[in-house]
Scaffold this motif. Structure first.
Motif, PDB file in Angstrom:
ATOM      1  N   GLY A 112     -69.457  29.305  -1.329  1.00 40.99           N
ATOM      2  CA  GLY A 112     -68.216  28.549  -1.440  1.00 40.99           C
ATOM      3  C   GLY A 112     -68.490  27.076  -1.660  1.00 40.99           C
ATOM      4  O   GLY A 112     -69.611  26.673  -1.969  1.00 40.99           O
ATOM      5  N   PHE A 113     -67.480  26.254  -1.487  1.00 39.80           N
ATOM      6  CA  PHE A 113     -67.631  24.802  -1.620  1.00 39.80           C
ATOM      7  C   PHE A 113     -66.925  24.149  -0.436  1.00 39.80           C
ATOM      8  O   PHE A 113     -66.352  24.855   0.406  1.00 39.80           O
ATOM      9  N   PRO A 114     -66.978  22.791  -0.304  1.00 40.17           N
ATOM     10  CA  PRO A 114     -66.474  22.178   0.935  1.00 40.17           C
ATOM     11  C   PRO A 114     -65.024  22.556   1.271  1.00 40.17           C
ATOM     12  O   PRO A 114     -64.151  22.569   0.395  1.00 40.17           O
ATOM     13  N   VAL A 151     -57.670  17.277  -1.759  1.00 41.80           N
ATOM     14  CA  VAL A 151     -58.464  16.049  -1.763  1.00 41.80           C
ATOM     15  C   VAL A 151     -59.953  16.357  -1.701  1.00 41.80           C
ATOM     16  O   VAL A 151     -60.756  15.785  -2.444  1.00 41.80           O
ATOM     17  N   ALA A 152     -60.337  17.301  -0.815  1.00 42.24           N
ATOM     18  CA  ALA A 152     -61.759  17.636  -0.703  1.00 42.24           C
ATOM     19  C   ALA A 152     -62.275  18.245  -2.007  1.00 42.24           C
ATOM     20  O   ALA A 152     -63.431  18.016  -2.388  1.00 42.24           O
ATOM     21  N   SER A 153     -61.435  19.002  -2.716  1.00 33.97           N
ATOM     22  CA  SER A 153     -61.875  19.594  -3.983  1.00 33.97           C
ATOM     23  C   SER A 153     -62.100  18.510  -5.029  1.00 33.97           C
ATOM     24  O   SER A 153     -63.078  18.543  -5.777  1.00 33.97           O
ATOM     25  N   LEU A 154     -61.204  17.525  -5.052  1.00 36.92           N
ATOM     26  CA  LEU A 154     -61.386  16.414  -5.988  1.00 36.92           C
ATOM     27  C   LEU A 154     -62.656  15.637  -5.649  1.00 36.92           C
ATOM     28  O   LEU A 154     -63.428  15.249  -6.538  1.00 36.92           O
ATOM     29  N   MET A 155     -62.882  15.410  -4.339  1.00 35.69           N
ATOM     30  CA  MET A 155     -64.079  14.674  -3.939  1.00 35.69           C
ATOM     31  C   MET A 155     -65.335  15.462  -4.320  1.00 35.69           C
ATOM     32  O   MET A 155     -66.347  14.873  -4.711  1.00 35.69           O
ATOM     33  N   THR A 156     -65.274  16.782  -4.183  1.00 36.77           N
ATOM     34  CA  THR A 156     -66.412  17.609  -4.597  1.00 36.77           C
ATOM     35  C   THR A 156     -66.656  17.432  -6.088  1.00 36.77           C
ATOM     36  O   THR A 156     -67.792  17.229  -6.527  1.00 36.77           O
ATOM     37  N   THR A 158     -65.905  14.946  -8.014  1.00 40.66           N
ATOM     38  CA  THR A 158     -66.424  13.606  -8.312  1.00 40.66           C
ATOM     39  C   THR A 158     -67.912  13.515  -7.978  1.00 40.66           C
ATOM     40  O   THR A 158     -68.715  13.027  -8.766  1.00 40.66           O
ATOM     41  N   ALA A 159     -68.258  13.991  -6.766  1.00 36.99           N
ATOM     42  CA  ALA A 159     -69.647  13.859  -6.316  1.00 36.99           C
ATOM     43  C   ALA A 159     -70.572  14.735  -7.140  1.00 36.99           C
ATOM     44  O   ALA A 159     -71.622  14.294  -7.610  1.00 36.99           O
ATOM     45  N   VAL A 160     -70.184  16.003  -7.320  1.00 32.09           N
ATOM     46  CA  VAL A 160     -71.054  16.940  -8.016  1.00 32.09           C
ATOM     47  C   VAL A 160     -71.105  16.610  -9.502  1.00 32.09           C
ATOM     48  O   VAL A 160     -72.133  16.774 -10.152  1.00 32.09           O
ATOM     49  N   GLY A 161     -69.986  16.100 -10.028  1.00 31.98           N
ATOM     50  CA  GLY A 161     -69.925  15.759 -11.446  1.00 31.98           C
ATOM     51  C   GLY A 161     -70.917  14.682 -11.842  1.00 31.98           C
ATOM     52  O   GLY A 161     -71.325  14.584 -12.998  1.00 31.98           O
ATOM     53  N   SER A 162     -71.340  13.855 -10.856  1.00 28.83           N
ATOM     54  CA  SER A 162     -72.306  12.811 -11.197  1.00 28.83           C
ATOM     55  C   SER A 162     -73.728  13.355 -11.140  1.00 28.83           C
ATOM     56  O   SER A 162     -74.682  12.655 -11.451  1.00 28.83           O
ATOM     57  N   ILE A 163     -73.882  14.621 -10.725  1.00 27.58           N
ATOM     58  CA  ILE A 163     -75.221  15.216 -10.613  1.00 27.58           C
ATOM     59  C   ILE A 163     -75.464  16.227 -11.730  1.00 27.58           C
ATOM     60  O   ILE A 163     -76.551  16.293 -12.287  1.00 27.58           O
ATOM     61  N   ALA A 164     -74.439  17.026 -12.054  1.00 27.47           N
ATOM     62  CA  ALA A 164     -74.616  18.058 -13.082  1.00 27.47           C
ATOM     63  C   ALA A 164     -73.324  18.170 -13.874  1.00 27.47           C
ATOM     64  O   ALA A 164     -72.262  17.763 -13.410  1.00 27.47           O
ATOM     65  N   ALA A 165     -73.413  18.744 -15.087  1.00 30.12           N
ATOM     66  CA  ALA A 165     -72.219  18.915 -15.916  1.00 30.12           C
ATOM     67  C   ALA A 165     -71.434  20.110 -15.414  1.00 30.12           C
ATOM     68  O   ALA A 165     -72.006  21.135 -15.032  1.00 30.12           O
TER      69      ALA A 165
END
Lengths: 593, 593
Positions: A337-339, A97-102, A104-111
């Motif tokens: 890393g990521f969240p 779930v946290a990876s999907l949320m990452t 979604t959030a990051v996808g709206s900032i950069a490709a």
């Protein structure tokens, strides 16, 4: 009467050494560490390491990040959690779930695929880590309580569906992107013509194998002579076999030439430690998604931690867990890393493998480190469809549609909350989904308490107990009406109570006294106090007295601070029985409803 | 036992004719209309008309609009309210807080004085009216309950301060603009050098006169031979005398040449009826402020209406009031007015002047219409500082700082809510102020219920009543612990209860039974049910039984729908007394704490 009500607080005596142990739970378990525990922890670490490699790669893929970042997120965060965490067996790292949320959030900032995307994901781990640390220091652990179980189940179920669909594109070898179920299905439908037959065939094979491995592998291994516990362990390693198998097949038949997407080159070596990019614009863009990921990750992690701790009579401390997860995310942020958060499947493997202390996590981190040094070249041939298949199979265990039926059956408002969460998550995306769920459950709670159940009560014969006249055969008196208000009185229901009482007394004749049975009134706020004063005044004008009974200590303390008791036309009685005994007219026969 | 709990609803029987009367309350009072009532209503209308003219001009000024729009907003809306409203004496029109909110919202869309500004204000009345109508049809009247009294008082107090300061610039003849106290004071300070002596002197004279008129004018007129009631009426017309006096002075000494701002040319004639500009961009910009103005206006209007209705044993219906205020705002929108609501001071004047039905409002609307046809040329010489002075004096009655002391004294959470509202309104502006107030009071309510008071209870000697062991001398038994949970069990406190019980039983010896006294548990939601199942399971493992007592009908209905009662290790008892009698060990002597 005026004693402090210490019983309202969870009783706890805190000594200095306990305080230190609470800040650094590692001190606690490190003290009794010995060879036997070491052996258990080492064995668990080996098993978990093998499990974590495919999982870490898969969740990096889900987050839209290069595969190696999944490995990076599975090293330092485990060490940080081992130092600060209160669960002995929780395993922290990338989760679905946290990876999907990452993503979604990051996808709206950069490709996805750009350097900016990876930078933003790393910054997100850092921002989320700092938020979790701050919440822990402010002792905000209680916030997790405002996510009700149905909302969490609904959210995770809907996220599982979104995650599964998002991976379907990788299986078919086509583009399948979107944040909502409609976006995802639309994208898949438009690109269906481009389906890659090899990728699809292999993906489906892997999915079938993994589903079979869950149930069929352990009995098979048992029949082959393995001991049941070892067979169970190996069966859980299904994804490892799938990865090895498809990696070999991909190498042998040169899948890369057939248009199958491969993981490709993964850098060898440990991540460089560095502070993540600090860009005030980027951080403020990430603030809201980072807050949501922090809260969701915390709730998920704490519920896993609680479940496992209960099995071994251990306890976890929510505020300290916030600090530990914060430290883990900061560690992830400074090591590329990521969240991360505590994951269900990885923690269960760790627990089942016999881990006794968080040292098992440290050893697993060392294992992953060795893998990044030695095994990464082999990952070149790994097809992405294999990772997608492992994700799809993993998330099916997140999907719990039974919660809908259970909520429907038990209470309408739980049902509305869970359905709102699921639909909002599927249709509006995961961030709005979780917000909608929180708003729905909090809003419903307020709405329910704004229209409290109020019962006219009478005495149950032979007792001093009073019950609803509509449910029990009870004794009442025609000059008294006894009202049991089934809710704390506060601003949201103050005027409802006023209207209710006026409407009720308007149709009663011969009435002299109104008694409010306050056993269920846990609070009277200032708005409700004003309403009670208005009721008292209005009844007095009509020649009626207002009386209270069974007012609780804390509520009475409040009333004494106001002038209400001086104005009250009737009395405050210790028990409702005494009130009725005092106020009933002897010349009127009691009657039984 | 399975009877419907109709007592939970306000009892009401509804016939068809009552239904029609509810939709059009005017039918109700029009039926009994006669000459006596007509005379009362006409007299009240004359007095209210005289009062309304300066008020309407002043609030148009406050909203940053041309003076005539204040008059337009005081005609059709009164007629619309007369048809649909349920209060007999409420007077609808421009009021202080709604005018300030209009200025804030419209000011962020267009510059004051431009055509776009007036267009936006008219559209705002329309949008707000449609929202109110929709809320009324959806029966959302209960929403007003979520604004607690302290929050409303705090908001109106802070708005009064902002309004007073915003008018100070007009008195001094300088620019003084801003949405927050810091902005206003800064703007005044920077422009202080430009103070116009004539405007200031006159403004201060008017303020002193108006304050004196409130207390000193009525006794003076009485001494001059007027009957007390008439003297009181004339004293309330202080603003009218102030306006006549300064208008004459302005004309005689030619204030316009001395740099004093005058109202200037006001168009003669009735407003043209037209649909307001429909611009989707404008409407969506106005949506949030219009929603806030609708809610605040509704709450203000309903509380005034309720207060007045109570004095004459009348009742008002909140849902119908939404429809009436919606109709009034739509009427304002199509006749060139701005947002209106039921005002306190104007309604009190109407009530005191003897209005008996809303027909008085219709007659007042006709009076204002005549004024726009005949009196507007005279308004040319009216100094704006006079209107500012009438506003300043009027809003001092809105400021109720005593609510802060009252809340501090009574309860900490009411205090936090009121202080948050006041500070947020002063420092962040009125829109964020009211949102902060609502969030603070709702958040505090949730926080309080998330950490419920839990008391260990024992029997009060000689009764079947159980009370907190820390407050009363009560009888307990060492093999039983009786816990009274003082809150409904729901998601926000489910895990708190679990932790509390585990911590409590860990330090008790010889315990066999835990009894939860559920008289104050008004609801058990799905999350809490899961927590109770976990508690039951954990206690059972430790050889303890979990029992419930005094579970209410609606809660028991819910439990019966789940499997909890089958799993429960103990029993559910009708009364706590019976539970203790059944479970106490006879060979252990009871002891008194």
């Amino acid at each position: 009467m005026d004693g402090e009500s210490g019983a309202g607080q969870a009783p706890q005596v805190e000594y200095l050494s306990e305080r230190l142990a609470r800040l650094l739970p590692a001190l606690d378990w490190a003290r009794g560490y010995n060879g036997g525990v070491l052996a258990s922890d080492l064995l668990a670490a080996v098993i978990v390491t093998i499990m974590l490699i495919p999982q870490s790669l898969a969740y990096a893929l889900l987050a839209g990040l290069p595969a190696e970042m999944g490995l990076y997120a599975s090293m330092l965060p485990l060490v940080a959690y081992a130092v600060f965490g209160t669960s002995r067996t929780l395993s922290v790292g990338p989760v679905a779930v946290a990876s999907l949320m990452t993503a979604t959030a990051v996808g709206s900032i950069a490709a996805s695929g750009t350097a900016g995307y990876a930078t933003a994901a790393i910054a997100m781990a850092m921002v989320s880590g700092l938020m979790l640390l701050a919440m822990g220091l402010l002792r905000f652990g209680f916030l997790a309580n405002f996510l009700s179980h149905p909302v969490v189940s609904g959210f995770i179920t809907a996220s599982g569906i979104i995650i599964g669909l998002s991976q379907l594109g990788h299986i078919l070898g086509v583009q399948g992107q979107g944040d909502t179920i409609i976006g995802l299905l639309g994208s898949l439908w438009r690109n269906l013509a481009d389906t890659n037959a090899v990728a699809t065939a292999k993906g489906i094979t892997v999915i079938v194998f993994l589903f079979w491995a869950r149930k069929g592998l352990a009995p098979l291994l048992s029949r082959c002579g393995l001991r049941p516990r070892a067979a169970g362990m190996f069966a859980k390693a299904g994804p490892v076999f799938a990865i090895l198998g498809t990696m070999l097949a991909s190498y042998y038949w040169n899948f890369g030439q057939l248009g199958v997407a491969l993981v490709g080159e993964v850098p060898v070596g440990l991540p460089a430690l560095a502070l993540p990019s600090f860009d005030i614009g980027l951080w403020s863009d990430l603030a809201l998604p980072a807050l949501l990921i922090s809260i969701i990750g915390f709730v998920e992690s704490v519920s896993v931690g609680k479940t496992l701790a209960a099995k071994r009579r251990q306890r976890i401390n929510p505020n300290q867990e916030l600090i530990a997860l914060g430290a883990a995310n900061v560690a992830s942020g400074i090591s590329g890393g990521f969240p991360v958060t505590g994951g269900f499947s990885r923690s269960v493997v760790n627990f089942d493998a016999g881990a006794e202390t968080p040292a098992a996590g440290v050893f697993a981190a060392v294992g992953i480190g060795l893998a990044t040094l030695l095994l990464t070249p082999a990952l070149y041939f790994l097809p992405k469809a294999t990772l997608a298949a492992t994700i799809i199979v993993a998330v099916t265990s997140l999907i719990d549609l039974a919660v809908i039926r259970r909520a429907w059956h038990y209470s309408r408002s739980d049902f509305i909350a869970v359905i709102t969460t699921i639909l909002a998550t599927l249709l509006l995306g995961i961030e709005l989904g979780v917000l909608a769920g929180i708003l729905a459950s909090v809003g419903l709670q307020l709405y329910k308490t704004s229209r409290p159940h109020i019962a006219v009560v009478g005495a149950v014969a032979g007792t001093e107990h009073f019950r609803n006249v509509e449910r029990y055969n009870v004794i009442t008196h025609s000059n008294i009406v006894s009202l049991r208000v089934d809710e704390s009185l506060y601003f949201a229901n103050a005027s409802y109570l006023e209207d209710y009482i006026y409407a009720l007394i308007a149709k009663m004749e011969g009435l002299q006294h109104v008694i409010l049975h306050c056993a269920a009134v846990n609070e009277i706020d200032l708005s409700a106090l004003e309403a009670l004063e208005a009721i008292n005044y209005r009844l007095q004008e009509q020649g009626l007295t207002l009386n209270l009974s069974e007012v609780k200590g804390p509520v009475m303390d409040g009333l004494r601070k106001s002038e209400f008791l001086q104005h009250l036309s009737g009395k405050v009685y210790l028990t409702h029985h005494q009130a009725v005994a005092d106020l009933k007219q002897d010349d009127i026969e009691p009657y039984i409803i």
